[in-house]
Enzyme design. Structure first.
Site, PDB file in Angstrom:
ATOM      1  N   THR A 118      32.142   6.223 -25.023  1.00  0.00           N
ATOM      2  CA  THR A 118      33.465   5.826 -25.515  1.00  0.00           C
ATOM      3  C   THR A 118      33.357   5.280 -26.930  1.00  0.00           C
ATOM      4  O   THR A 118      32.310   4.756 -27.319  1.00  0.00           O
ATOM      5  CB  THR A 118      34.121   4.752 -24.610  1.00  0.00           C
ATOM      6  OG1 THR A 118      35.416   4.436 -25.135  1.00  0.00           O
ATOM      7  CG2 THR A 118      33.324   3.472 -24.523  1.00  0.00           C
ATOM      8  N   LYS A 125      37.184  -0.916 -23.575  1.00  0.00           N
ATOM      9  CA  LYS A 125      36.890  -0.242 -22.303  1.00  0.00           C
ATOM     10  C   LYS A 125      35.527  -0.666 -21.794  1.00  0.00           C
ATOM     11  O   LYS A 125      35.354  -0.951 -20.612  1.00  0.00           O
ATOM     12  CB  LYS A 125      36.823   1.276 -22.517  1.00  0.00           C
ATOM     13  CG  LYS A 125      38.121   1.963 -22.501  1.00  0.00           C
ATOM     14  CD  LYS A 125      37.854   3.481 -22.470  1.00  0.00           C
ATOM     15  CE  LYS A 125      39.151   4.214 -22.662  1.00  0.00           C
ATOM     16  NZ  LYS A 125      38.933   5.670 -22.737  1.00  0.00           N
ATOM     17  N   GLU A 136      37.302  16.181 -28.071  1.00  0.00           N
ATOM     18  CA  GLU A 136      38.566  15.763 -27.451  1.00  0.00           C
ATOM     19  C   GLU A 136      39.523  16.933 -27.520  1.00  0.00           C
ATOM     20  O   GLU A 136      39.825  17.415 -28.608  1.00  0.00           O
ATOM     21  CB  GLU A 136      39.199  14.615 -28.252  1.00  0.00           C
ATOM     22  CG  GLU A 136      38.332  13.391 -28.390  1.00  0.00           C
ATOM     23  CD  GLU A 136      38.746  12.282 -27.429  1.00  0.00           C
ATOM     24  OE1 GLU A 136      39.663  12.505 -26.614  1.00  0.00           O
ATOM     25  OE2 GLU A 136      38.133  11.204 -27.508  1.00  0.00           O
ATOM     26  N   ASP A 183      39.086   8.525 -19.342  1.00  0.00           N
ATOM     27  CA  ASP A 183      40.252   8.838 -20.150  1.00  0.00           C
ATOM     28  C   ASP A 183      41.466   8.204 -19.518  1.00  0.00           C
ATOM     29  O   ASP A 183      41.683   8.347 -18.318  1.00  0.00           O
ATOM     30  CB  ASP A 183      40.439  10.354 -20.217  1.00  0.00           C
ATOM     31  CG  ASP A 183      40.014  10.842 -21.568  1.00  0.00           C
ATOM     32  OD1 ASP A 183      40.766  10.605 -22.522  1.00  0.00           O
ATOM     33  OD2 ASP A 183      38.907  11.394 -21.661  1.00  0.00           O
ATOM     34  N   TYR A 185      48.721  -0.506 -25.148  1.00  0.00           N
ATOM     35  CA  TYR A 185      50.061  -0.739 -24.597  1.00  0.00           C
ATOM     36  C   TYR A 185      50.140  -1.961 -23.670  1.00  0.00           C
ATOM     37  O   TYR A 185      51.184  -2.218 -23.071  1.00  0.00           O
ATOM     38  CB  TYR A 185      50.527   0.510 -23.835  1.00  0.00           C
ATOM     39  CG  TYR A 185      50.632   1.752 -24.695  1.00  0.00           C
ATOM     40  CD1 TYR A 185      51.718   1.946 -25.531  1.00  0.00           C
ATOM     41  CD2 TYR A 185      49.633   2.729 -24.681  1.00  0.00           C
ATOM     42  CE1 TYR A 185      51.822   3.089 -26.329  1.00  0.00           C
ATOM     43  CE2 TYR A 185      49.719   3.876 -25.469  1.00  0.00           C
ATOM     44  CZ  TYR A 185      50.813   4.038 -26.294  1.00  0.00           C
ATOM     45  OH  TYR A 185      50.916   5.168 -27.086  1.00  0.00           O
ATOM     46  N   LYS A 220      43.548  -8.752 -15.214  1.00  0.00           N
ATOM     47  CA  LYS A 220      43.744  -7.317 -15.489  1.00  0.00           C
ATOM     48  C   LYS A 220      42.734  -6.487 -14.691  1.00  0.00           C
ATOM     49  O   LYS A 220      43.070  -5.453 -14.126  1.00  0.00           O
ATOM     50  CB  LYS A 220      43.624  -7.024 -16.997  1.00  0.00           C
ATOM     51  CG  LYS A 220      43.907  -5.556 -17.329  1.00  0.00           C
ATOM     52  CD  LYS A 220      43.803  -5.196 -18.803  1.00  0.00           C
ATOM     53  CE  LYS A 220      43.932  -3.681 -18.977  1.00  0.00           C
ATOM     54  NZ  LYS A 220      43.598  -3.198 -20.318  1.00  0.00           N
TER      55      LYS A 220
END
Ligand code: ITT
Length: 197
Positions: free
Chosen positions: A14, A19, A45, A74, A154, A176
């Site tokens: 990544t 992440k 990608e 992803d 987001y 989270k």
């Protein structure tokens, strides 16, 4: 735990350090035989309508160069109502172009919105010389305004149904990681690794 001679490595490919941080925290909570390593390689990608397709293509473009167990993850943000799933597979591009403010302008009545995050992991598991897919999803809605500074992307405009008074941006890392799309997919990967130590 710590460095043990039997500890195997598994590579997360990544370019997104958030992440790695979220996934590594989950790995550390479980007593796995595998140590997570970040690999900032450059997989290909593609743009496709399906996250699974994107993840598999990405993994297949890089796994032979790594020649060890490795995975890609992803993710996408899908606003099912009123945007028919937009930005979805275009999440990364749209975030860079219009950001959270731009998304909020597209939504008249956020209280009636429906949104979800989805994560797809594609794993190349060297001992089996096979590829496996694990998926995770979290349902919620779009917030009326940007709230919170935790997380990334987001997160400040997504309110999960499981904690309806907070955005992901207002949750601690642990909160989270208890309910995110990424955590759901990673838990399936962790179960797989426990069965294949
Ligand atoms: P890779 O190098 O792993 O591909 P990326 O940042 O490009 O990293 P994705 O393509 O998987 O990641 O994600 C697309 C976008 O979706 C990402 O840029 C974020 O804006 C958003 N996104 C993904 N996961 C998210 C999360 O947990 N919270 C908020 N936004 C997220």
């Amino acid at each position: 735990m710590g460095n043990n001679a039997h500890e195997k490595k598994i590579y997360l490919i990544t370019g997104n350090p958030h992440k790695f941080e979220e996934i590594n925290a989950l790995f550390k909570n479980h007593f796995l035989n595998y140590k997570l390593e970040l690999k900032n390689a450059h997989p290909i990608e593609i743009q496709a309508d399906d996250l699974v397709e994107v993840a598999l293509f990405k993994l297949n473009s890089i796994k032979d160069k790594i020649n060890d167990s490795c995975f890609v993850e992803d993710a996408g943000f899908f606003i099912d109502h009123p945007l028919q799933g937009f930005p979805g597979v275009y999440s990364s591009h749209v975030f860079k172009k219009i950001g959270n403010q731009g998304i909020l302008k597209l939504i008249d009545d956020p209280s009636r919105s429906r949104a979800r995050f989805k994560a797809v992991i594609a794993l190349y598991f060297k001992p089996h010389d096979k590829v496996y897919v694990f998926e995770g999803e979290v349902l919620g809605k779009v917030a009326a305004k940007i709230r919170g500074s935790q997380g990334f992307g987001y997160d400040p405009i997504f309110i999960p149904n499981a904690m309806p008074h907070k955005t992901f941006g207002e949750l601690t890392k642990e909160e989270k990681n208890n309910l995110s799309h990424r955590a759901m997919a990673i838990k399936k990967l962790i179960d797989f690794l426990k069965k294949n130590p």
